[in-house]
Design an enzyme around this catalytic site. Structure first.
Site, PDB file in Angstrom:
ATOM      1  N   ASP A  28    -102.462  37.703 -10.833  1.00 22.35           N
ATOM      2  CA  ASP A  28    -103.190  38.948 -10.465  1.00 22.35           C
ATOM      3  C   ASP A  28    -102.685  40.256 -11.373  1.00 22.35           C
ATOM      4  OD1 ASP A  28    -100.435  39.600  -9.330  1.00 22.35           O
ATOM      5  OD2 ASP A  28    -101.469  40.923  -7.835  1.00 22.35           O
ATOM      6  N   GLU A  29    -102.225  39.848 -12.411  1.00 24.05           N
ATOM      7  CA  GLU A  29    -101.732  41.019 -13.372  1.00 24.05           C
ATOM      8  C   GLU A  29    -101.924  40.845 -14.820  1.00 24.05           C
ATOM      9  OE1 GLU A  29     -97.395  42.962 -13.916  1.00 24.05           O
ATOM     10  OE2 GLU A  29     -97.675  41.657 -12.062  1.00 24.05           O
ATOM     11  N   ASP A  50    -103.388  45.620 -12.075  1.00 22.48           N
ATOM     12  CA  ASP A  50    -102.649  44.761 -11.157  1.00 22.48           C
ATOM     13  C   ASP A  50    -103.376  44.747  -9.793  1.00 22.48           C
ATOM     14  OD1 ASP A  50    -100.553  43.974  -9.769  1.00 22.48           O
ATOM     15  OD2 ASP A  50     -99.136  45.327  -9.869  1.00 22.48           O
TER      16      ASP A  50
HETATM   17 MG   LIG Z   1    -100.268  42.930  -7.992  1.00 21.87          MG
END
Ligand SMILES: [Mg+2]
Length: 388
Positions: free
Chosen positions: A103-104, A9
């Site tokens: 983003d993960e 993350d």
């Molecule tokens: Mg994040």
């Protein structure tokens, strides 16, 4: 077999990209979001979070809490660019990457240990490479399941690395407050609070019967999660199972040439949309509805996924041979692609894939895409190529 899952993350992703592009913002409370009047916070830097600013909060509130904050608009195209770079790094370590958002992601690295070392070594390497190549930090959780990996990555943010070995799962979870329980909604949380359950350990001690009475069949799931039992697989594909387009014609199509002209149009339209979504598909399906409403589909699976309109069109032309198009009146034609994969996944194709033909195609597709953007999908009809 024991699985090894890493949850990754990016730390305060949007603000971090803004700082990357403008180093003068480093250490400042950066808040990315919508307009002052109606917008909400998309993401806030850790400096801004200290003032109580958090995502999904109205911008007006954030401005009140952090009046000296630096408020910036969302630059999605730029974040996507960086995201692509990050995911390419992930794919370097395993093909089993399940994106959760821009983003993960979950990575199943069970099969990667021979090449890259122990799961925790892989997580360290990924963090290092992401920092070196993008200048950004990512937090990682390493565990035998998705559930525990996701909780772990959040333990030590930013730039965190939390490793939960298989024999330490219970020890890790036991003291955690149940609000850390990922994927469990507010209603369940409140119900657990009512039952006086505050930690994972307390939850694991509630008799299964009680949980089943309170939560129905969800009770068993809660019981298992409280002990870290979660056998969900990392699914390396997009949620979307297929992409396609079809058209019903005002007048039945009687001849093959007209049908092909329509299919070329449909193929390019679908391909354009796939390139926009950055997916490609392996199975091409042609759908034909005859004037008597009888409907058939014909499919072909390719060895390599595609987002190329002309390739899709040529497959569809082969599939046409297995239909009665040209012999019976046709009311509707459709093309869809399934077995989709993300662009970044395909980036691992060997270099020799980049022959002249595919380079030419890529350039042509880029030109086509800009035509679509400029004139709209409906107005770009490569069909005109046919009528000279
Ligand atoms: Mg994040």
């Amino acid at each position: 077999m024991q699985k090894a899952i890493i949850h990754l993350d990016m730390d305060a992703f949007y603000p971090s990209v803004e700082v990357l592009d403008n180093p003068a913002l480093k250490g400042k409370p950066v808040i990315v979001g919508g307009s002052r009047e109606r917008g909400v916070v998309a993401s806030a830097s850790y400096e801004a979070r200290k003032f109580g600013v958090h995502s999904a909060q109205p911008m007006a509130t954030a401005m009140r809490l952090c009046p000296h904050g630096i408020f910036l608009p969302v630059r999605m195209a730029r974040y996507r660019e960086v995201s692509k770079q990050v995911f390419e790094i992930f794919y370097h370590f395993t093909p089993l990457v399940e994106p959760l958002s821009i983003d993960e992601a979950f990575l199943d690295v069970t099969g990667s240990t021979r090449l890259f070392g122990q799961p925790e070594d892989i997580a360290r390497k990924i963090k290092k490479v992401v920092l070196e190549e993008t200048g950004l930090t990512v937090s990682a959780g390493v565990a035998p399941s998705k559930f525990v990996a996701k909780i772990a990555s959040d333990m030590d943010k930013p730039d965190g690395l939390t490793i939960v070995p298989p024999d330490r799962v219970r020890e890790f979870l036991n003291p955690l407050p149940i609000k850390k329980m990922w994927g469990v909604g507010k209603v369940t949380h409140h119900a657990l609070m009512r039952l006086n359950v505050r930690t994972f350990k307390e939850l694991s001690q509630v008799p299964l019967k009680v949980l089943e009475k309170e939560f129905g069949k969800h009770g068993l799931k809660l019981h298992q999660l409280s002990m870290g039992i979660d056998d969900r697989e990392v699914i390396p594909y997009h949620d979307v199972k297929s992409m396609g387009h079809e058209e019903t014609f005002p007048q039945d199509i009687l001849d093959m040439d007209t049908a092909k002209k329509e299919l070329l149009y449909l193929a390019n339209k679908v391909a354009h949309r796939m390139r926009k979504k950055e997916v490609a598909g392996r199975t091409v399906t042609l759908k034909v509805k005859y004037s008597d409403f009888r409907q058939i589909t014909r499919s072909k699976t390719l060895s390599k996924s595609t987002d190329d309109g002309f390739e899709i069109y040529s497959i569809v032309c082969q599939l046409l041979e297995k239909t009665a198009v040209g012999k019976r009146p046709v009311r509707l034609l459709g093309i869809s692609l399934s077995q989709l994969s993300f662009l970044a996944a395909r980036r691992q194709l060997p270099l020799f894939d980049q022959d002249m033909d595919s380079v030419r195609r890529k350039n042509l597709n880029m030109a086509l895409d800009s035509l679509y953007e400029k004139y709209g999908e409906e107005n770009v009809r490569p069909g005109v190529l046919f009528s000279k």
